[in-house]
Write a protein that holds these residues in place. Structure first.
Motif, short mmCIF file in Angstrom:
data_model
loop_
_atom_site.label_atom_id
_atom_site.label_comp_id
_atom_site.label_asym_id
_atom_site.label_seq_id
_atom_site.Cartn_x
_atom_site.Cartn_y
_atom_site.Cartn_z
N LEU A 17 -9.76 -43.09 7.61
CA LEU A 17 -9.68 -43.88 8.84
C LEU A 17 -8.25 -44.36 9.10
N ARG A 18 -7.55 -44.80 8.07
CA ARG A 18 -6.16 -45.23 8.26
C ARG A 18 -5.29 -44.05 8.69
N LEU A 19 -5.53 -42.87 8.12
CA LEU A 19 -4.81 -41.67 8.54
C LEU A 19 -5.10 -41.37 10.01
N SER A 20 -6.35 -41.48 10.41
CA SER A 20 -6.74 -41.24 11.80
C SER A 20 -6.09 -42.24 12.75
N ILE A 21 -6.03 -43.50 12.34
CA ILE A 21 -5.41 -44.54 13.17
C ILE A 21 -3.94 -44.21 13.41
N THR A 32 -4.13 -49.38 22.87
CA THR A 32 -4.86 -50.63 22.74
C THR A 32 -5.93 -50.50 21.67
N PHE A 33 -6.31 -51.63 21.11
CA PHE A 33 -7.35 -51.67 20.08
C PHE A 33 -8.62 -51.04 20.63
N ARG A 34 -8.97 -51.38 21.85
CA ARG A 34 -10.20 -50.87 22.47
C ARG A 34 -10.17 -49.34 22.61
N GLU A 35 -9.05 -48.80 23.09
CA GLU A 35 -8.92 -47.35 23.23
C GLU A 35 -9.03 -46.67 21.86
N LEU A 36 -8.36 -47.25 20.88
CA LEU A 36 -8.37 -46.69 19.52
C LEU A 36 -9.79 -46.71 18.95
N ARG A 37 -10.48 -47.84 19.11
CA ARG A 37 -11.86 -47.98 18.63
C ARG A 37 -12.76 -46.92 19.27
N ASP A 38 -12.65 -46.77 20.59
CA ASP A 38 -13.49 -45.81 21.29
C ASP A 38 -13.15 -44.37 20.90
N ASP A 39 -11.86 -44.07 20.78
CA ASP A 39 -11.45 -42.71 20.41
C ASP A 39 -11.90 -42.34 19.00
N LEU A 40 -11.85 -43.29 18.08
CA LEU A 40 -12.20 -43.01 16.69
C LEU A 40 -13.68 -43.21 16.40
N GLY A 41 -14.39 -43.88 17.31
CA GLY A 41 -15.83 -44.07 17.14
C GLY A 41 -16.18 -44.94 15.95
N VAL A 42 -15.46 -46.05 15.79
CA VAL A 42 -15.73 -46.97 14.67
C VAL A 42 -16.02 -48.36 15.21
N SER A 43 -16.54 -49.21 14.35
CA SER A 43 -16.84 -50.59 14.74
C SER A 43 -15.55 -51.41 14.84
N ASP A 44 -15.62 -52.50 15.57
CA ASP A 44 -14.49 -53.42 15.67
C ASP A 44 -14.06 -53.91 14.29
N ALA A 45 -15.05 -54.27 13.47
CA ALA A 45 -14.75 -54.83 12.14
C ALA A 45 -14.02 -53.82 11.25
N ARG A 74 -2.50 -54.48 21.14
CA ARG A 74 -1.85 -53.17 21.24
C ARG A 74 -1.22 -52.85 19.90
N LEU A 75 -1.36 -51.59 19.49
CA LEU A 75 -0.81 -51.13 18.23
C LEU A 75 0.25 -50.08 18.48
N SER A 76 1.31 -50.14 17.70
CA SER A 76 2.37 -49.14 17.76
C SER A 76 2.94 -48.98 16.35
N MET A 77 3.68 -47.90 16.17
CA MET A 77 4.29 -47.65 14.87
C MET A 77 5.56 -48.48 14.72
N THR A 78 5.82 -48.95 13.51
CA THR A 78 7.11 -49.56 13.22
C THR A 78 8.10 -48.44 12.93
#
Length: 128
Positions: A17-21, A32-45, A74-78
Motif C-alpha cells: 500500500l505504501r508503494l502504491s501511495i 488529494t487524500f480523497r482522490e488517493l483513497r478512491d483510486d487505491l480502493g482503501v479505507s480512510d483509516a 493534499r499529498l506530495s513528494m518531498t
C-alpha cells in the motif's frame, strides 16, 4: 564487492500500500487524500495510517487547507522522497532484471481501468 540491489531498497516502500501511495503521488505530482483513497480502493483509516508512516519517514508531505469548514488534505513528494523513490525504483528494477528507463510524464500511471472494473471494490464507497 558491490552492494546487492536489495540492500538499496527503501524499507518504508516495501509495503504494497505504501508503494502504491508513492507511485500514485509520483505519477500525479500532488493528489488529494480523497482522490488517493478512491483510486487505491482503501479505507480512510488504512490510508491515513500509511500516509502518516510515509510522512514520518520524510518521503511524503501532507498539507491541509480549508475550503469553508471542509478540510482538504493534499499529498506530495518531498525532495528527499523523490530521490529515495528513484533509488528504490532503480534497485527494484535491477533486482528483477529489467531496464529502469527514464521515469517521465508520458509513462502510464496505472490509471487505466482493469478489465473487471465493473466489480466494486469492498472498501470503495458507492458514488451517487
Amino acid at each position: 564487492m558491490s552492494v546487492h540491489p536489495r540492500e538499496r531498497l527503501v524499507p518504508e516502500l516495501l509495503h504494497p500500500l505504501r508503494l502504491s501511495i508513492v507511485a500514485k503521488i509520483v505519477g500525479t505530482h500532488s493528489i488529494t487524500f480523497r482522490e488517493l483513497r478512491d483510486d487505491l480502493g482503501v479505507s480512510d483509516a488504512a490510508l491515513s495510517r500509511h500516509c502518516s508512516n510515509l510522512e514520518a519517514a520524510g518521503l511524503v508531505s501532507v498539507t491541509k487547507t480549508f475550503i469553508g469548514k471542509t478540510a482538504r488534505t493534499r499529498l506530495s513528494m518531498t525532495t528527499d522522497g523523490e530521490v529515495r523513490w528513484q533509488s528504490h525504483r532503480t534497485a527494484f528494477c535491477e533486482l528483477i532484471g529489467v531496464d529502469t528507463g527514464p521515469l517521465s510524464a508520458t509513462e502510464p500511471t496505472g490509471d487505466a481501468a482493469p478489465a473487471d472494473a465493473a466489480t466494486p471494490h469492498p472498501h470503495r464507497r458507492a458514488r451517487s
